[in-house]
Scaffold this active site. Structure first.
Site, PDB file in Angstrom:
ATOM      1  N   LYS A   1       0.833  -1.255  -0.415  1.00 39.01           N
ATOM      2  CA  LYS A   1       0.010   0.151   0.032  1.00 39.01           C
ATOM      3  C   LYS A   1       0.735   1.018  -0.067  1.00 39.01           C
ATOM      4  O   LYS A   1       1.757   1.383   0.900  1.00 39.01           O
ATOM      5  CB  LYS A   1      -0.837  -0.103   1.016  1.00 39.01           C
TER       6      LYS A   1
ATOM      7  N   SER B   1      -9.835   1.462   2.289  1.00 40.58           N
ATOM      8  CA  SER B   1      -8.740   2.497   1.877  1.00 40.58           C
ATOM      9  C   SER B   1      -7.720   1.367   1.258  1.00 40.58           C
ATOM     10  O   SER B   1      -7.411   1.517   0.047  1.00 40.58           O
ATOM     11  CB  SER B   1      -8.343   3.535   2.851  1.00 40.58           C
TER      12      SER B   1
ATOM     13  N   SER C   1      -9.527  -0.319   6.715  1.00 36.18           N
ATOM     14  CA  SER C   1      -8.974  -0.515   5.645  1.00 36.18           C
ATOM     15  C   SER C   1      -8.723  -1.877   5.321  1.00 36.18           C
ATOM     16  O   SER C   1      -8.080  -1.594   3.566  1.00 36.18           O
ATOM     17  CB  SER C   1      -8.465   0.577   5.842  1.00 36.18           C
TER      18      SER C   1
END
Lengths: 491, 93
Positions: free
Chosen positions: A80, A155, A179
């Site tokens: 990420k 996210s 997330s």
């Protein structure tokens, strides 16, 4: 045989160990798949293909020389874009960091590099991890590999989509209110938020420091445990990192769940669940009983207040953390300002997107004179009440279970203009972050062709029981579905 | 409830320029979220201590030892403008 890009990390490692496939061959398969689907899915912000090829070649040379190339070697990975990578642009999905190149690696990256990391690229995300759909990325949305008209969750949506589409074998995400677990659920994967403090946050760009935690996104529970073992452990550079030696999760999670006390908080089974999610949950509870667990309805009386408390605490911490983006030390600066104040205001207006601005405003308001006690102070007290609720429940139960999300993946654009509706989609995952406990999401069924996730929550630092229950359930549920080729990218 | 002038003030505190359109939009959206958050005010928390961290930690101390650190060049490498080893900023007063 299954395509290499669709296999689990542990399967690939076995094949690499036996000399049936080289690390470079695995990487080539993943990169060919990426070439085929990335235009549609858009999992990545930045690709690091040359470095990945070099790392794969090095791992192959090490293995040819009789050395073990490391536990992560040969496993193409997505990280990420909220984790700092030395020499590789780290944007956090934001314009304000479009050209930011960190001069150091996050601790989890350092650990993975020692284990032979093959990094495919930096995965797309909601800007500064604020969002539940990856639509808040300044670099365009990621699409759900199961249905390209739907969101992958967020996210960590890029990380989950990459693994689901075959553009990476496993991935790291970060989880502040769901997330990791929510996108794992939306994409038919396993995702875990460890106990707060188990994994170092050094080099994780901070959103809400008391809630953030790094964790794995993988194709099964075994891979999830393997990856967790690689990243967990004390780090002197993170003062909230717990001083302990984590167990080897892979061996610790063996065994059955006979006699395991399973509580289902009734507050998480109330309104808003779609029929398919409700049905999948009922099936799960039945499976738990068949496997010898004792299932009962639990209660967390203050859970109704969790969402409200979270949407005060998280923005408050965010508004403070994001004050560092001031156009001075790194990141964007809008030139031409007469003085410092004007430069700050213009830089931050140009660099942040709408959701980040909204949360900075909300947090600043909640911390401002005259409102601090009523909002932030009260929210912190509510947090105490929620922790007490979990403590009381864990006196009776070993694990708590719920759906990961009330609905399967929603359509792109459906909630982007309605922040409150977007926030409500995190209702099942948020309490876990407030309490600091570990939780996992595993796929447990389909509704209209879209994956549904089961959330298993454990006691503080009891990852082992969470993983064991998840592993046993995974075997019993035998979820083998893959994205279809009609609405999705195909398997 | 929240008004445009509150939004303006908070935006100033946050060092964030907002357009007229954003001001109107944030007034509405922050109002909605705060209305939802009103709910927590009704809870009796008279004898409840606040939690800042879910996992209690005492002061974390370690020896103050020098170790590897960033060079001046590395530390300045991300800055929009530098000069002679310093960060350059616009006029402050």
């Amino acid at each position: 045989m299954e395509a290499l890009y669709a296999m689990k990390a542990w399967e690939l490692q076995d094949m690499i160990d036996r000399g049936e496939v080289s690390v470079s061959e695995v990487l080539d398969a993943v990169l060919a798949r990426l070439e085929q689907v990335e235009n549609e899915v858009h999992s990545y912000i930045t690709l690091t293909l040359d470095a990945a090829r070099a790392a794969a070649a090095e791992a192959d040379r090490a293995r040819d020389g009789g050395k073990s190339p490391g536990a992560a070697a040969g496993i193409p990975m997505a990280i990420k874009d909220v984790l700092c990578t030395r020499g590789i642009r780290t944007t956090c999905g934001s314009r304000i960091l479009e050209e930011y190149i960190p001069v150091y690696d996050a601790t989890v990256l350092e650990r993975l590099r020692h284990a032979g990391l093959v990094l495919v690229g930096k995965a797309n995300m909601d800007e500064f991890a604020m969002g539940s759909s990856t639509e808040n990325s300044a670099y365009g949305p990621t699409r759900n590999p199961w249905d390209l008209e739907r969101v992958p969750g967020g996210s960590s949506g890029g990380s989950a989509a990459a693994v689901a589409a075959g553009e990476a074998i496993w991935a790291l995400g970060s989880d502040t209110g769901g997330s990791i677990r929510q996108p794992a659920s939306f994409c038919g994967l396993v995702g875990m938020k460890p106990t707060y403090g188990l994994v170092s946050r050094y080099g994780l760009v901070a959103f809400a420091s008391s809630l953030d935690q790094v964790g794995p996104i993988a194709r099964d529970v075994r891979d999830c445990a393997l990856l967790l073992s690689l990243i967990a452990g004390h780090d002197r550079r993170d003062s909230t990192s717990l001083r302990l030696e984590p167990p080897d999760y892979l061996s610790a999670m063996q065994g059955d769940i006979r006699g395991l006390r399973v509580g289902m908080p009734r507050e998480l089974m109330q309104e808003g669940l779609t029929p398919g999610v409700r049905k999948a949950m009922e099936d799960c509870l039945q499976k738990f009983e068949q496997l010898g667990a004792e299932v009962d309805e639990a209660t967390l009386p203050n859970l109704d207040y969790a969402l409200s408390a979270y949407y005060i605490i998280a923005p408050a911490e965010a508004s403070s953390n994001l004050a560092r983006f001031d156009g001075v030390r790194y990141g964007l600066r809008v030139e031409g300002a007469e003085d410092m104040m004007e430069m700050y205001g213009r830089t931050r207006a140009a660099g942040f997107g709408p959701e980040v601005k909204r949360r900075i405003m909300l947090g600043t308001y909640a911390l401002s004179a005259g409102y601090y006690e009523a909002y932030y102070g009260q929210a912190q007290k509510v947090r105490t009440l929620i922790i007490r609720d979990f403590d009381a429940a864990y006196e009776k139960y070993d694990i708590l279970v719920s759906p990961t999300t009330p609905t399967p993946a929603f359509a792109l654009g459906e909630k982007v203009e309605d922040p409150l509706a977007m926030y409500l989609s995190d209702v099942c995952t948020i309490p876990v972050n407030l309490a600091g406990i570990p939780a996992i999401s595993i796929p447990c069924g389909l509704e209209d062709g879209l994956p549904v996730g089961l959330q298993i929550m454990g006691k503080v630092l009891d990852e082992t029981t969470v993983l064991r229950a998840a592993r046993v359930m995974e075997e019993a549920l035998a979820f083998r579905e893959k994205p279809g080729s009609g609405k999705g990218v195909g398997a | 409830m929240i008004e445009p002038k509150d939004v303006e003030y908070v935006a100033w505190l946050a060092r964030l320029d907002v357009s007229e359109e954003e001001k109107e939009k944030f007034t509405r959206q922050l109002g909605q979220v705060l209305e939802h958050a009103e709910k927590i005010k009704s809870l009796d928390t008279e004898d409840v201590d606040p939690t800042s961290h879910a996992i209690p930690l005492k002061n974390v101390m370690r020896e103050d030892e020098t170790g590897p650190c960033l060079s001046q060049e590395e530390a300045l490498s991300g800055a929009p403008r530098t000069q002679g080893g310093y960060f350059v900023v616009p006029r402050i007063i």
